[in-house]
Scaffold this motif. Structure first.
Motif, mmCIF file in Angstrom:
data_model
loop_
_atom_site.group_PDB
_atom_site.id
_atom_site.type_symbol
_atom_site.label_atom_id
_atom_site.label_comp_id
_atom_site.label_asym_id
_atom_site.label_seq_id
_atom_site.Cartn_x
_atom_site.Cartn_y
_atom_site.Cartn_z
ATOM 1 N N PRO A 74 85.249 -37.320 20.652
ATOM 2 C CA PRO A 74 83.931 -37.237 19.992
ATOM 3 C C PRO A 74 83.589 -35.841 19.464
ATOM 4 C CG PRO A 74 83.775 -38.486 22.023
ATOM 5 C CD PRO A 74 85.128 -37.844 22.009
ATOM 6 N N THR A 75 84.230 -34.800 20.005
ATOM 7 C CA THR A 75 83.883 -33.435 19.603
ATOM 8 C C THR A 75 84.899 -32.809 18.651
ATOM 9 O OG1 THR A 75 85.042 -32.501 21.516
ATOM 10 C CG2 THR A 75 82.711 -33.069 21.805
ATOM 11 N N CYS A 76 85.953 -33.555 18.297
ATOM 12 C CA CYS A 76 86.975 -32.978 17.420
ATOM 13 C C CYS A 76 86.781 -33.457 15.984
ATOM 14 C CB CYS A 76 88.373 -33.315 17.917
ATOM 15 S SG CYS A 76 88.824 -35.041 17.714
ATOM 16 N N LYS B 179 87.300 -35.856 24.596
ATOM 17 C CA LYS B 179 87.693 -34.883 23.583
ATOM 18 C C LYS B 179 87.466 -35.371 22.153
ATOM 19 C CE LYS B 179 89.350 -31.695 26.392
ATOM 20 N NZ LYS B 179 88.767 -30.328 26.457
ATOM 21 N N SER C 157 87.207 -37.177 14.729
ATOM 22 C CA SER C 157 86.143 -38.166 14.923
ATOM 23 C C SER C 157 85.331 -38.390 13.653
ATOM 24 C CB SER C 157 85.220 -37.726 16.060
ATOM 25 O OG SER C 157 84.528 -36.540 15.709
#
Length: 549
Positions: A117-119, A115, A122
């Protein structure tokens, strides 16, 4: 939303059931279904895994409602099991929190990998640095055991043979020393100081501590112990006064047993003699079972809270304290001899024998899954008694008081599996001419005296118990065997025991060598005298007066 609700129920059931692991073996016995505990484990595990899988697939609502309904029924069943084993709630709560923490950690790892890496977080450099710093800090702390070093359980002084075994625990693995006067005693293993342990037992000569009347415990944290070098950390020290048994003005001692994790009221009851207490007897079943070090430490906590490390303690193991994954380490926390729980002790002019009947069923009982060998252990004690009799230390003219202790009563046969051993022990025990024998186990306040005919089954007197309930029979021993404690403020078995530590009654003993007698009195956590009905005669006693042999 429905999937989330189902997931919460499934995760809760999974966590709750795992937290009940300490009573899994009892589930099969409760419901008489072979391997039922593992069937339940399979069901809660499948429903738990399914709750995760459902977040990645589509499913019709009717099937989701079926899973949800089944999980709710399972929740009710688990709470019923929890109710049946409520006496062990301490273990459930502790395990539930630990398992929940592991699940949260697992989810955190999942979040970081899938999760994060895509929020938006990050992209935040400060957040990433804090996260990285936290990981590095945890790695260093875990790798080098970087914890604050302090005493977690203050010392208890156990009397075993002609020595005191001083036991305490620390927050980190460390060495242990006891200084008495100018002499230092160590916790050693084959010539080397133990350091890979947080529980410390140092054996000192009884005569030395009795003379100096104070001792200092010292523990040094060991950061690293290598084959050719090491790194030591901080040292903690604390000095305690010690008051050896002095019978010049008589003798006062108190017995607690069968507290089953609930110390609070037992501590209040044992304050009956206040500063005049000479020594404490712990007659077993202070715990329900020993699953880890924190369970064994409850015994230390009870003993210290009563004695403050200033008075001797005599410990007898209970049948519940043979149970649990950590039970084979109990000998490090209590008075023991060669990792066993039978021994003699000497306190001033008092001579005592501690015995250990082990479990309260035969070795073939289903609970023990073919691991119990207590018949061998009991037979060892037959030889031990014979050796002690041959030595005849109990017959020394300086001995004025003889005391026997065993968690399970030795004067009463209720179960066939103990019939042979207790009758074999009876003539051996009679040789000691015990002034009294102290036991627990039955969760009652009773005195089985030699007024009860031997080798003759009898029912409890109707004044004590109205139904025709057989008490078993008294062996042919020549002493009174007291049953010392109950988690209640009264003797009446019509009043249920308080399972949450709200009430307790123990046994106070006051010996007068001038008048040649001992007065035994049951007292509760309010320091009130608890009158007790004699189980055989039905006579109500405010106390029992026994002559010294």
């Amino acid at each position: 939303m429905k999937k989330t609700i189902y997931s919460c129920i499934a995760i809760f059931n999974f966590t709750l059931y795992l937290s009940m692991k300490s009573i899994w073996s009892g589930i099969e016995g409760m419901f008489k279904i072979h391997a039922l505990q593992f069937i339940f484990l399979g069901i809660v595990s499948v429903l738990f895994i399914l709750s995760i899988v459902l977040h990645f697939i589509k499913i019709k609502d009717k099937y989701l409602y079926i899973f949800m309904s089944f999980s709710l029924v399972l929740t009710i069943a688990l709470f019923y099991m929890l109710y049946l084993g409520i006496d062990s709630y301490r273990y459930f709560v502790k395990a539930f929190v630990e398992i929940l923490m592991y699940l949260m950690l697992t989810y955190f790892v999942y979040f970081i990998i899938f999760k994060f890496p895509t929020c938006k977080l990050s992209k935040n450099r400060l957040y990433k640095r804090l996260l990285f710093g936290t990981f590095v800090s945890l790695l260093v702390v875990i790798s080098f055991d970087l914890e604050f070093h302090y005493v977690t359980n203050k010392p208890v002084v156990y009397a075993v043979e002609n020595t005191y075994q001083i036991v305490w625990t620390t927050s980190t693995q460390s060495t242990a020393e006891v200084r008495i006067g100018d002499t230092i005693y160590y916790d050693l293993y084959a010539g080397s100081e133990r350091s890979e342990t947080t529980v410390h037992k140092v054996v000192v000569p009884m005569s030395v501590l009795d003379s100096i009347k104070s001792y200092t415990i010292s523990s040094t944290h060991v950061f690293y112990r290598g084959p050719y070098s090491g790194v030591l950390g901080g040292t903690t020290e604390k000095t305690f006064q010690f008051y050896p048994v002095d019978t010049s003005d008589g003798l006062k001692y108190y017995t607690v047993s069968d507290t089953h994790t609930q110390n609070k009221s037992a501590i209040k009851a044992a304050s009956y003699f206040e500063e005049d207490l000479d020594f404490l007897i712990m007659a077993g079943d202070i715990m329900n079972h020993i699953e880890d070090s924190s369970d064994a430490e409850v015994i230390l906590q009870l003993a210290y809270d009563i004695t403050q490390g200033e008075k001797p303690v005599i410990y007898a193991r209970g049948n519940h304290e043979v149970k649990g994954t950590y039970a084979d380490q109990l000998h490090r926390y209590v008075g023991s001899l060669n990792e066993k729980f039978y021994y003699t002790f000497n306190l001033a002019n008092i001579y005592g024998v501690v015995l250990d009947l082990g479990e309260d069923h035969g070795d073939s009982w289903w609970e023990y899954y073919d691991t119990a060998q207590y018949d061998i252990y009991r037979n060892e004690q037959t030889l031990f008694l014979q050796e002690v009799i041959d030595e005849a230390s109990y017959a020394n003219p300086s001995v004025e008081y003889t005391l026997g202790i065993c968690h399970i009563p030795v004067a009463l046969v209720e179960d066939e599996f103990l019939d042979a051993i207790l009758n074999e022990w009876a003539p051996l025990l009679n040789t000691f001419n015990f002034d009294v024998f102290i036991s627990g186990h039955k969760h009652q306040l009773l005195a089985f005296s030699d007024d009860i005919p031997a080798i003759t089954e009898f029912d409890y007197h109707e004044n004590y118990r109205a139904d025709d309930y057989s008490a078993g029979y008294r062996t042919n021993v020549n002493f009174t065997n007291f049953i010392a404690s109950r988690r209640s403020a009264s003797q009446s078995i019509n009043i249920k025991e308080n399972l949450f530590g709200g009430a307790f009654t123990g046994l106070a003993a006051e010996v007068s060598f001038d008048s040649n007698q001992t007065i035994f009195t049951f007292t509760n956590h309010l320091n009130e005298i608890v009158s007790a009905i004699d189980p055989y005669t039905g006579v109500l006693h405010e106390n029992y007066t026994l002559p010294l042999d």
